[in-house]
Design a protein around this motif. Structure first.
Motif, short mmCIF file in Angstrom:
data_model
loop_
_atom_site.label_atom_id
_atom_site.label_comp_id
_atom_site.label_asym_id
_atom_site.label_seq_id
_atom_site.Cartn_x
_atom_site.Cartn_y
_atom_site.Cartn_z
N GLU A 19 -4.73 -0.30 -8.30
CA GLU A 19 -5.65 0.13 -7.26
C GLU A 19 -6.27 -1.11 -6.64
N SER A 76 0.23 4.40 0.57
CA SER A 76 0.00 5.46 1.55
C SER A 76 0.91 5.33 2.76
N ASP A 77 1.20 4.10 3.18
CA ASP A 77 2.07 3.90 4.34
C ASP A 77 3.20 2.90 4.07
N GLU A 119 -7.47 1.78 -2.94
CA GLU A 119 -6.25 2.41 -2.45
C GLU A 119 -5.15 2.22 -3.49
N ASP A 120 -4.29 3.21 -3.62
CA ASP A 120 -3.15 3.09 -4.53
C ASP A 120 -2.15 2.11 -3.95
N CYS A 121 -1.75 1.13 -4.77
CA CYS A 121 -0.83 0.09 -4.30
C CYS A 121 0.22 -0.17 -5.39
N HIS A 132 4.38 6.58 -8.05
CA HIS A 132 3.33 5.59 -8.36
C HIS A 132 3.44 5.15 -9.82
N ARG A 148 0.86 -1.19 0.00
CA ARG A 148 0.00 0.00 0.00
C ARG A 148 0.89 1.23 0.00
#
Length: 498
Positions: free
Chosen positions: A238, A161-162, A242-244, A210, A159
């Motif tokens: 996605e 985001s984190d 979530e962007d992955c 990304h 993921r």
């Protein structure tokens, strides 16, 4: 919206008309769990057309529809969203699979949230279930899940985001030895899959953007210590909105082992090829261009390597008989191998030697080639010919050949080596067969002429033709040729026996 709007029946009807046109499904319950209203979207999500088909209350609803969680476990009746909202619970994004109990082939996936409407005093007045039909999304996710887990190529999903791993397949776990809970939830700092990457800076830059991470070599640290060389690549996607980044891997260890084994095999072959004292030649199967020879070949045939490498077998012309050379390669092309074929070989200085050639097909640099091994049998052949010549010298008249002597001569002549395909008995004409039969009886040319009522010159011509077709040079060799093939077995007798 003010509380006054909700208190009037007129405004409540207007609110229902507004809700009826929404794509979200809405079911309204009284505090006693009675179902009092549902919009068309909610009815459609259950495969019904009237409110009564949902059930009069939460209890009847639970008997008409079976609910399961996404992990395939059944939802206990008391945990049905319609039961939970009846207890006044607030929840959101509960995913359940809904199936009519009377038709298990139909299935919807609902994302459900609750709402409790209160009066002016803040007391609960109505209960609302709001649901989205996410069946298509869930189906696509399920297909992705199955494909991801079944894919033998090692892979993880991070993921963005984190930078934490949220999925890992069995291929990655088997390749590295990690347990699933050691990967899921770990960050890229704890499990750095780009460690030792040949273009790590580029990979990190693409990760931040990304963007696709091109294939590159990297080194994965293993849980038990040590590391593994891999090829890693990243593809943005996605997942769960979530962007992955999907990282896939290729284990380089099997390829490395195969390369080492191939290199060792090639080294062993090269050593054996160079050190073998028997002449060996390797040529391309397509045009017989010589690719390599060993030192024994150069020494035996007295050729320098520059006059052999890159030339065709025909250009070197070391096989004396062009016909034998053609038959040799024709047999190789047809069968892929030949074993101990006698051929005459010419050295560079025109000296002739006799060789038994064995050959097989091999693949070199992805191309079919022939490996020819030449065994010098000159001395053996000379001994055999001298023996045959001595026998012929003492038996100008073959009529006194006994069966035992013929068999011994056949054994001497037979060098126990398979030959290239040669003429068969059926290739002789009827008259030539008669002549060969009488030769085997021990008759001289004049006797054959008398027996067949032919002129002596005609008989001599027939005898010469038979010798030529059988590739023999004397009566004794013709007799041995016939004996080896079991011909005229009843006619092996002396004149005295006749």
């Amino acid at each position: 919206m003010s509380q006054d709007v909700l208190t009037t029946e007129t405004n409540r009807r207007q609110l229902q008309q507004i809700i009826a046109g929404l794509s979200d499904g809405v079911i309204v319950l009284e505090l006693d769990q009675t179902l009092i209203w549902a919009n068309d979207a909610a009815l459609s999500m259950h495969g019904v057309s009237h409110l009564a088909e949902l059930g009069a209350n939460a209890r009847e609803y639970a008997t008409r529809f079976a609910l399961r969680y996404r992990n395939n476990h059944p939802v206990p009746t008391d945990n049905y969203p319609i039961k939970r909202v009846a207890r006044g619970e607030a929840f959101s994004d509960v995913l359940v699979e809904v199936t009519p109990t009377d038709d298990e082939q139909r299935l919807w996936v609902h994302s459900v949230r609750s709402m409790v409407l209160t009066d002016r005093a803040g007391e609960p007045e109505s209960l609302v279930l709001i649901m989205n039909d996410v069946t298509e999304w869930a189906s696509a996710e399920e297909r992705f899940e199955k494909t991801f887990n079944a894919n033998p190529a090692p892979a993880v999903i991070c993921r963005l985001s984190d930078l934490r791993y949220i999925k890992v397949n069995a291929g990655f776990l088997e390749m590295t030895g990690y347990a699933r809970d050691q990967v899921i939830g770990a960050s890229t700092y704890e499990l750095d899959i780009l460690e030792g990457a040949e273009k790590k800076d580029l990979a990190i830059e693409r990760l931040r953007e990304h963007a696709t991470i091109p294939q590159m070599q990297a080194e994965l640290k293993l849980p038990g210590g040590g590391s593994k060389q891999v090829i890693v690549a990243g593809q943005p996607l996605e997942f769960n909105e979530e962007d992955c980044m999907l990282f896939s891997f290729v284990d380089m260890e099997p390829r490395h082992k195969a390369e080492v084994a191939l290199r060792q095999s090639e080294e062993r072959f090269a050593k054996a090829f160079r050190l073998t004292p028997v002449p060996i030649l390797v040529c391309a199967a397509e045009d017989q261009t010589v690719l390599d020879v060993n030192q024994a070949f150069l020494d035996t045939l007295a050729y320098p390597s520059e006059e052999v490498i890159g030339k065709t077998v025909a250009q070197i012309d070391f096989i004396s008989d062009a016909g034998a050379r053609s038959r040799l390669f024709a047999a190789l092309e047809k069968a892929g191998r030949v074993d101990r074929v006698d051929v005459g070989v010419r050295k560079k200085g025109s000296e002739q030697i006799d060789c038994a050639v064995s050959a097989d097909t091999v693949n070199i640099q992805n191309g079919p080639c022939y490996l020819l091994v030449l065994m010098d049998i000159t001395e053996r052949k000379r001994t055999e010919l001298e023996l045959v010549a001595a026998i012929e010298e003492v038996m100008k008249d073959a009529s006194w050949f006994s069966r035992t002597l013929i068999e011994k001569l056949a054994n001497v002549k037979n060098v126990n080596s398979p030959q290239l395909p040669s003429v068969s008995f059926t290739d002789l004409t009827a008259r030539e067969r008669d002549v060969l039969s009488l030769i085997c009886e021990g008759l001289a040319d004049k006797e054959i002429a008398a027996r067949l009522k032919l002129a002596p010159n005609t008989v001599r011509n027939h005898v010469a033709t038979v010798y030529s077709k059988l590739d023999v040079h004397s009566r004794s060799e013709a007799i041995v040729w016939a004996r080896e093939r079991g011909l005229f077995s009843g006619e092996w007798r002396t004149k005295g026996q006749r």
